[in-house]
Design a protein around this motif. Sequence first.
Motif, mmCIF file in Angstrom:
data_model
loop_
_atom_site.group_PDB
_atom_site.id
_atom_site.type_symbol
_atom_site.label_atom_id
_atom_site.label_comp_id
_atom_site.label_asym_id
_atom_site.label_seq_id
_atom_site.Cartn_x
_atom_site.Cartn_y
_atom_site.Cartn_z
ATOM 1 N N TYR A 1 56.903 45.853 69.081
ATOM 2 C CA TYR A 1 57.924 46.806 69.519
ATOM 3 C C TYR A 1 58.590 46.314 70.802
ATOM 4 O O TYR A 1 58.055 45.468 71.515
ATOM 5 N N GLN A 2 59.782 46.846 71.049
ATOM 6 C CA GLN A 2 60.487 46.615 72.304
ATOM 7 C C GLN A 2 60.512 47.909 73.096
ATOM 8 O O GLN A 2 60.823 48.964 72.543
ATOM 9 N N LYS A 3 60.193 47.821 74.369
ATOM 10 C CA LYS A 3 60.289 49.003 75.204
ATOM 11 C C LYS A 3 61.764 49.382 75.382
ATOM 12 O O LYS A 3 62.618 48.518 75.594
ATOM 13 N N LEU A 4 62.031 50.688 75.297
ATOM 14 C CA LEU A 4 63.379 51.207 75.522
ATOM 15 C C LEU A 4 63.405 51.993 76.824
ATOM 16 O O LEU A 4 62.418 52.628 77.191
ATOM 17 N N HIS A 5 64.552 51.954 77.499
ATOM 18 C CA HIS A 5 64.698 52.636 78.790
ATOM 19 C C HIS A 5 65.989 53.435 78.777
ATOM 20 O O HIS A 5 67.054 52.929 78.386
ATOM 21 N N GLN A 6 65.914 54.691 79.227
ATOM 22 C CA GLN A 6 67.107 55.538 79.302
ATOM 23 C C GLN A 6 68.097 55.014 80.333
ATOM 24 O O GLN A 6 69.314 55.126 80.151
ATOM 25 N N THR B 1 60.706 54.816 78.214
ATOM 26 C CA THR B 1 61.175 56.178 78.496
ATOM 27 C C THR B 1 62.057 56.735 77.383
ATOM 28 O O THR B 1 62.743 57.728 77.586
ATOM 29 N N ALA B 2 62.045 56.114 76.203
ATOM 30 C CA ALA B 2 62.844 56.607 75.078
ATOM 31 C C ALA B 2 62.080 56.385 73.780
ATOM 32 O O ALA B 2 61.278 55.458 73.658
ATOM 33 N N GLU B 3 62.325 57.254 72.816
ATOM 34 C CA GLU B 3 61.707 57.134 71.492
ATOM 35 C C GLU B 3 62.165 55.848 70.824
ATOM 36 O O GLU B 3 63.340 55.482 70.870
ATOM 37 N N THR B 4 61.231 55.155 70.152
ATOM 38 C CA THR B 4 61.587 53.895 69.510
ATOM 39 C C THR B 4 60.761 53.670 68.249
ATOM 40 O O THR B 4 59.631 54.147 68.135
ATOM 41 N N GLY B 5 61.349 52.948 67.307
ATOM 42 C CA GLY B 5 60.616 52.509 66.130
ATOM 43 C C GLY B 5 59.907 51.197 66.407
ATOM 44 O O GLY B 5 59.945 50.671 67.524
ATOM 45 N N TRP C 1 68.593 50.770 77.125
ATOM 46 C CA TRP C 1 68.297 49.406 77.555
ATOM 47 C C TRP C 1 67.021 48.953 76.850
ATOM 48 O O TRP C 1 66.095 49.739 76.688
ATOM 49 N N ARG C 2 66.978 47.677 76.461
ATOM 50 C CA ARG C 2 65.809 47.138 75.757
ATOM 51 C C ARG C 2 65.200 45.993 76.544
ATOM 52 O O ARG C 2 65.924 45.186 77.134
ATOM 53 N N ASP C 3 63.879 45.913 76.539
ATOM 54 C CA ASP C 3 63.208 44.763 77.133
ATOM 55 C C ASP C 3 63.668 43.485 76.432
ATOM 56 O O ASP C 3 63.845 43.466 75.205
ATOM 57 N N THR C 4 63.824 42.407 77.196
ATOM 58 C CA THR C 4 64.225 41.138 76.576
ATOM 59 C C THR C 4 63.094 40.551 75.755
ATOM 60 O O THR C 4 63.327 39.795 74.819
ATOM 61 N N GLY C 5 61.852 40.888 76.100
ATOM 62 C CA GLY C 5 60.704 40.399 75.347
ATOM 63 C C GLY C 5 60.173 41.453 74.396
ATOM 64 O O GLY C 5 60.430 42.641 74.537
ATOM 65 N N GLU C 6 59.420 41.000 73.390
ATOM 66 C CA GLU C 6 58.808 41.895 72.418
ATOM 67 C C GLU C 6 57.314 41.958 72.695
ATOM 68 O O GLU C 6 56.682 40.954 73.006
ATOM 69 N N SER D 1 65.740 42.705 87.610
ATOM 70 C CA SER D 1 65.270 43.079 88.950
ATOM 71 C C SER D 1 63.826 42.607 89.100
ATOM 72 O O SER D 1 63.300 41.910 88.237
ATOM 73 N N ASP D 2 63.191 43.003 90.189
ATOM 74 C CA ASP D 2 61.800 42.615 90.408
ATOM 75 C C ASP D 2 60.860 43.215 89.370
ATOM 76 O O ASP D 2 59.790 42.662 89.092
ATOM 77 N N THR D 3 61.234 44.356 88.789
ATOM 78 C CA THR D 3 60.334 45.057 87.865
ATOM 79 C C THR D 3 60.878 45.178 86.449
ATOM 80 O O THR D 3 60.152 45.614 85.560
ATOM 81 N N MET D 4 62.141 44.818 86.231
ATOM 82 C CA MET D 4 62.736 44.992 84.906
ATOM 83 C C MET D 4 63.521 43.754 84.495
ATOM 84 O O MET D 4 64.158 43.097 85.318
ATOM 85 N N ASN D 5 63.466 43.467 83.183
ATOM 86 C CA ASN D 5 64.287 42.411 82.591
ATOM 87 C C ASN D 5 64.756 42.946 81.240
ATOM 88 O O ASN D 5 64.069 42.811 80.228
ATOM 89 N N VAL D 6 65.919 43.602 81.249
ATOM 90 C CA VAL D 6 66.369 44.358 80.076
ATOM 91 C C VAL D 6 67.806 43.984 79.737
ATOM 92 O O VAL D 6 68.507 43.345 80.522
ATOM 93 N N PHE D 7 68.230 44.423 78.540
ATOM 94 C CA PHE D 7 69.617 44.177 78.127
ATOM 95 C C PHE D 7 70.086 45.304 77.225
ATOM 96 O O PHE D 7 69.292 46.064 76.661
ATOM 97 N N THR D 8 71.381 45.400 77.077
ATOM 98 C CA THR D 8 72.004 46.266 76.093
ATOM 99 C C THR D 8 73.219 45.539 75.546
ATOM 100 O O THR D 8 73.650 44.516 76.113
#
Length: 282
Positions: free
Chosen positions: A275-280, A174-178, A129-134, A93-100
Amino acid sequence: MFKLKIETSSGAVLDFSESNAYTLIDVTGLDPPAAALNFSRFSSGNGSHRVSGYVEKRNIILTAVINNPLEKNRTALNSYFVLDSKVKIYYISDTMNVFTEGYVESCFYNSFELGQKAVISILCENPYWRDTGETGILFSALESRFEFPFSIPDGGVAISEITSGGAVQIDPGTAETGFIIRIEIIGGTVTGLRVINKTTNSYFGLVNTFADGDVINICTIKGSKQVILTRNGENRNILNLLERNSSWIQLMPGANIIDYDSGTGKNYARVQLFYQKLHQGV
Protein backbone atom coordinates in the motif's frame (compact mmCIF):
# COMPACT_ATOMS: atom_id res chain seq x y z
CA MET A 1 11.82 24.12 4.91
CA PHE A 2 10.63 22.02 2.01
CA LYS A 3 11.45 21.37 -1.62
CA LEU A 4 8.94 21.46 -4.46
CA LYS A 5 9.61 19.75 -7.78
CA ILE A 6 7.58 19.45 -10.96
CA GLU A 7 7.91 16.49 -13.34
CA THR A 8 6.32 16.57 -16.80
CA SER A 9 4.83 13.57 -18.60
CA SER A 10 8.03 13.39 -20.70
CA GLY A 11 10.22 13.16 -17.57
CA ALA A 12 11.60 16.73 -17.51
CA VAL A 13 12.07 17.97 -13.92
CA LEU A 14 11.95 21.52 -12.56
CA ASP A 15 13.32 21.74 -9.02
CA PHE A 16 12.42 25.19 -7.70
CA SER A 17 14.87 24.86 -4.80
CA GLU A 18 17.83 24.42 -7.16
CA SER A 19 16.75 26.57 -10.13
CA ASN A 20 18.39 29.97 -10.74
CA ALA A 21 15.79 30.76 -13.40
CA TYR A 22 12.83 31.06 -10.99
CA THR A 23 12.26 32.04 -7.37
CA LEU A 24 9.20 30.41 -5.83
CA ILE A 25 7.53 32.98 -3.56
CA ASP A 26 4.13 31.44 -2.79
CA VAL A 27 2.33 28.08 -2.92
CA THR A 28 -1.32 27.45 -2.06
CA GLY A 29 -3.30 24.21 -2.13
CA LEU A 30 -0.90 22.08 -0.08
CA ASP A 31 -3.37 21.81 2.81
CA PRO A 32 -6.44 19.51 2.86
CA PRO A 33 -9.06 20.49 0.24
CA ALA A 34 -12.66 21.11 1.26
CA ALA A 35 -15.28 18.38 1.47
CA ALA A 36 -18.63 18.82 -0.29
CA LEU A 37 -21.34 17.62 2.11
CA ASN A 38 -25.02 17.20 1.28
CA PHE A 39 -27.61 17.30 4.06
CA SER A 40 -31.37 16.80 4.14
CA ARG A 41 -33.64 18.43 6.69
CA PHE A 42 -35.77 16.30 8.96
CA SER A 43 -39.41 16.66 7.91
CA SER A 44 -40.78 16.34 11.43
CA GLY A 45 -38.37 18.43 13.47
CA ASN A 46 -35.25 20.54 13.73
CA GLY A 47 -31.92 19.54 12.37
CA SER A 48 -30.79 17.51 9.36
CA HIS A 49 -28.91 14.36 8.42
CA ARG A 50 -25.98 13.80 6.09
CA VAL A 51 -26.99 12.31 2.74
CA SER A 52 -23.65 12.13 0.92
CA GLY A 53 -20.22 13.68 0.78
CA TYR A 54 -17.00 13.72 -1.17
CA VAL A 55 -13.64 15.48 -1.12
CA GLU A 56 -13.19 18.18 -3.75
CA LYS A 57 -10.31 18.17 -6.23
CA ARG A 58 -7.06 19.83 -5.14
CA ASN A 59 -6.05 23.16 -6.71
CA ILE A 60 -2.34 23.95 -6.35
CA ILE A 61 -1.30 27.48 -7.30
CA LEU A 62 2.38 28.34 -7.70
CA THR A 63 3.65 31.91 -7.81
CA ALA A 64 7.24 32.35 -8.99
CA VAL A 65 9.43 35.31 -9.96
CA ILE A 66 10.99 34.85 -13.39
CA ASN A 67 14.68 35.77 -13.22
CA ASN A 68 16.94 37.03 -16.01
CA PRO A 69 17.24 36.31 -18.89
CA LEU A 70 13.47 36.88 -18.87
CA GLU A 71 12.47 35.81 -22.36
CA LYS A 72 14.53 32.63 -22.27
CA ASN A 73 13.21 31.62 -18.87
CA ARG A 74 9.58 32.46 -19.79
CA THR A 75 9.84 30.17 -22.81
CA ALA A 76 11.35 27.40 -20.70
CA LEU A 77 8.59 27.80 -18.12
CA ASN A 78 5.96 27.25 -20.80
CA SER A 79 7.63 23.98 -21.75
CA TYR A 80 7.16 22.69 -18.18
CA PHE A 81 3.58 23.91 -17.79
CA VAL A 82 1.89 23.03 -21.07
CA LEU A 83 -1.85 23.73 -20.79
CA ASP A 84 -3.99 20.62 -20.22
CA SER A 85 -0.86 18.48 -19.75
CA LYS A 86 -0.35 16.13 -16.80
CA VAL A 87 2.39 16.87 -14.28
CA LYS A 88 3.59 15.40 -11.00
CA ILE A 89 4.18 17.70 -8.02
CA TYR A 90 6.68 16.45 -5.42
CA TYR A 91 6.80 17.80 -1.88
CA ILE A 92 9.95 16.88 0.08
CA SER A 93 10.68 17.82 3.69
CA ASP A 94 12.56 16.34 6.64
CA THR A 95 9.61 14.05 7.45
CA MET A 96 7.72 13.65 4.17
CA ASN A 97 8.47 12.59 0.59
CA VAL A 98 5.15 12.68 -1.25
CA PHE A 99 3.64 13.53 -4.62
CA THR A 100 0.35 14.19 -6.35
CA GLU A 101 -0.64 14.46 -10.00
CA GLY A 102 -2.67 17.09 -11.80
CA TYR A 103 -3.39 18.94 -15.02
CA VAL A 104 -2.12 22.42 -15.86
CA GLU A 105 -5.13 24.75 -15.92
CA SER A 106 -3.33 28.04 -16.57
CA CYS A 107 0.05 29.76 -16.62
CA PHE A 108 -0.32 33.55 -16.37
CA TYR A 109 2.36 36.26 -16.49
CA ASN A 110 2.65 39.88 -17.64
CA SER A 111 5.54 40.36 -20.05
CA PHE A 112 5.55 44.15 -19.40
CA GLU A 113 5.66 43.92 -15.60
CA LEU A 114 8.79 44.87 -13.68
CA GLY A 115 9.84 41.88 -11.59
CA GLN A 116 7.86 39.47 -13.73
CA LYS A 117 5.86 36.84 -11.86
CA ALA A 118 4.21 33.68 -13.20
CA VAL A 119 1.07 32.27 -11.56
CA ILE A 120 0.47 28.60 -12.40
CA SER A 121 -2.72 26.71 -11.54
CA ILE A 122 -2.76 22.89 -11.39
CA LEU A 123 -5.95 20.88 -10.80
CA CYS A 124 -5.56 17.45 -9.18
CA GLU A 125 -8.48 15.05 -9.63
CA ASN A 126 -7.17 12.83 -6.82
CA PRO A 127 -7.10 15.15 -3.79
CA TYR A 128 -4.56 13.18 -1.74
CA TRP A 129 -0.78 13.27 -1.49
CA ARG A 130 0.87 9.85 -1.86
CA ASP A 131 4.13 8.53 -0.49
CA THR A 132 6.72 8.12 -3.24
CA GLY A 133 7.57 4.68 -1.85
CA GLU A 134 5.35 1.64 -1.42
CA THR A 135 5.08 -0.24 1.88
CA GLY A 136 5.08 -4.04 1.75
CA ILE A 137 4.08 -6.37 4.59
CA LEU A 138 4.60 -10.14 4.68
CA PHE A 139 1.98 -12.07 6.66
CA SER A 140 3.73 -15.43 6.27
CA ALA A 141 7.25 -16.57 5.51
CA LEU A 142 9.22 -19.60 4.41
CA GLU A 143 10.91 -21.27 7.36
CA SER A 144 13.86 -23.53 6.58
CA ARG A 145 13.51 -27.22 7.59
CA PHE A 146 16.84 -28.32 6.12
CA GLU A 147 19.45 -29.21 8.76
CA PHE A 148 22.82 -30.98 8.88
CA PRO A 149 23.40 -33.82 9.44
CA PHE A 150 20.32 -35.18 7.76
CA SER A 151 18.71 -38.34 6.45
CA ILE A 152 15.81 -38.73 4.06
CA PRO A 153 13.05 -41.09 5.22
CA ASP A 154 10.88 -43.02 2.76
CA GLY A 155 8.17 -40.36 2.89
CA GLY A 156 10.63 -37.58 2.00
CA VAL A 157 11.69 -34.52 3.98
CA ALA A 158 10.44 -30.92 3.94
CA ILE A 159 13.08 -28.44 2.77
CA SER A 160 11.00 -25.49 3.99
CA GLU A 161 7.57 -24.68 5.39
CA ILE A 162 5.32 -21.62 5.26
CA THR A 163 4.61 -20.26 8.72
CA SER A 164 1.77 -17.86 9.50
CA GLY A 165 2.78 -14.53 11.02
CA GLY A 166 -0.74 -13.76 12.29
CA ALA A 167 -2.55 -10.45 12.12
CA VAL A 168 -0.60 -7.25 11.45
CA GLN A 169 -1.26 -3.63 12.37
CA ILE A 170 -1.12 -1.06 9.56
CA ASP A 171 -1.28 2.75 9.71
CA PRO A 172 -1.99 4.02 6.17
CA GLY A 173 -1.72 7.77 6.82
CA THR A 174 -4.47 10.36 7.19
CA ALA A 175 -6.84 9.22 4.40
CA GLU A 176 -8.72 6.05 3.49
CA THR A 177 -6.87 3.95 0.92
CA GLY A 178 -7.07 0.65 -0.92
CA PHE A 179 -4.21 -1.82 -1.26
CA ILE A 180 -2.85 -4.79 -3.20
CA ILE A 181 -2.79 -8.33 -1.78
CA ARG A 182 -0.59 -10.96 -3.44
CA ILE A 183 -1.22 -14.58 -2.42
CA GLU A 184 1.07 -17.39 -3.59
CA ILE A 185 0.03 -21.02 -3.05
CA ILE A 186 3.12 -23.10 -2.27
CA GLY A 187 3.30 -26.83 -1.59
CA GLY A 188 -0.38 -27.72 -1.20
CA THR A 189 -4.04 -26.88 -1.78
CA VAL A 190 -6.01 -24.02 -0.24
CA THR A 191 -9.81 -23.76 -0.16
CA GLY A 192 -11.59 -20.48 0.49
CA LEU A 193 -9.49 -17.37 1.11
CA ARG A 194 -10.34 -14.34 3.21
CA VAL A 195 -8.51 -11.09 3.86
CA ILE A 196 -10.02 -9.40 6.92
CA ASN A 197 -9.89 -5.88 8.34
CA LYS A 198 -10.70 -6.61 11.99
CA THR A 199 -10.86 -2.89 12.77
CA THR A 200 -13.82 -2.30 10.43
CA ASN A 201 -15.25 -5.86 10.64
CA SER A 202 -15.12 -6.19 6.87
CA TYR A 203 -13.60 -8.88 4.66
CA PHE A 204 -12.77 -9.83 1.07
CA GLY A 205 -13.35 -13.54 0.40
CA LEU A 206 -12.96 -15.96 -2.51
CA VAL A 207 -14.82 -19.29 -2.73
CA ASN A 208 -12.58 -21.61 -4.71
CA THR A 209 -9.92 -24.29 -4.42
CA PHE A 210 -6.46 -23.00 -5.24
CA ALA A 211 -3.64 -25.32 -6.27
CA ASP A 212 0.12 -25.37 -5.78
CA GLY A 213 1.67 -22.66 -7.99
CA ASP A 214 -1.42 -20.44 -8.16
CA VAL A 215 -0.92 -16.70 -7.63
CA ILE A 216 -3.87 -14.45 -6.71
CA ASN A 217 -3.57 -10.66 -7.01
CA ILE A 218 -6.32 -8.60 -5.36
CA CYS A 219 -6.47 -4.82 -5.81
CA THR A 220 -8.96 -2.80 -3.72
CA ILE A 221 -7.73 0.63 -4.86
CA LYS A 222 -10.62 2.78 -6.11
CA GLY A 223 -10.55 3.02 -9.89
CA SER A 224 -8.32 -0.08 -10.20
CA LYS A 225 -10.30 -2.82 -8.44
CA GLN A 226 -9.68 -6.32 -9.76
CA VAL A 227 -9.02 -9.97 -8.81
CA ILE A 228 -6.64 -11.90 -11.07
CA LEU A 229 -5.67 -15.57 -10.79
CA THR A 230 -2.42 -16.61 -12.49
CA ARG A 231 -2.38 -20.38 -13.14
CA ASN A 232 0.08 -22.16 -15.42
CA GLY A 233 1.21 -18.81 -16.82
CA GLU A 234 -2.31 -17.65 -17.77
CA ASN A 235 -4.16 -14.73 -16.14
CA ARG A 236 -7.89 -15.00 -15.44
CA ASN A 237 -10.38 -12.58 -13.90
CA ILE A 238 -12.05 -14.41 -10.96
CA LEU A 239 -14.43 -11.72 -9.79
CA ASN A 240 -17.20 -14.32 -10.17
CA LEU A 241 -15.64 -16.27 -7.26
CA LEU A 242 -16.24 -13.44 -4.80
CA GLU A 243 -17.70 -14.65 -1.50
CA ARG A 244 -21.16 -13.38 -0.61
CA ASN A 245 -21.14 -10.20 1.52
CA SER A 246 -17.51 -9.48 0.60
CA SER A 247 -16.43 -5.87 0.26
CA TRP A 248 -13.48 -4.09 -1.33
CA ILE A 249 -11.93 -3.53 2.07
CA GLN A 250 -10.03 -0.31 2.68
CA LEU A 251 -7.41 0.85 5.16
CA MET A 252 -8.86 3.58 7.36
CA PRO A 253 -6.89 6.46 8.94
CA GLY A 254 -5.28 5.21 12.15
CA ALA A 255 -4.49 1.65 13.19
CA ASN A 256 -5.93 -1.21 11.11
CA ILE A 257 -5.67 -4.86 12.18
CA ILE A 258 -5.41 -6.98 9.01
CA ASP A 259 -5.47 -10.78 8.98
CA TYR A 260 -6.09 -13.61 6.51
CA ASP A 261 -7.74 -17.01 6.81
CA SER A 262 -8.87 -19.96 4.72
CA GLY A 263 -11.15 -22.98 4.99
CA THR A 264 -8.25 -25.42 4.65
CA GLY A 265 -4.54 -25.18 3.87
CA LYS A 266 -3.86 -21.77 5.40
CA ASN A 267 -0.17 -22.57 5.85
CA TYR A 268 0.23 -23.16 2.10
CA ALA A 269 -0.55 -19.49 1.38
CA ARG A 270 2.24 -16.91 1.28
CA VAL A 271 0.49 -13.55 1.71
CA GLN A 272 1.89 -10.08 1.05
CA LEU A 273 0.16 -6.69 1.29
CA PHE A 274 1.31 -3.53 -0.50
CA TYR A 275 0.00 0.00 0.00
CA GLN A 276 0.89 3.67 -0.34
CA LYS A 277 0.28 6.02 2.53
CA LEU A 278 -2.15 8.82 1.65
CA HIS A 279 -2.13 12.29 3.21
CA GLN A 280 -4.90 14.89 3.25
CA GLY A 281 -2.36 17.70 3.29
CA VAL A 282 1.29 18.53 3.85
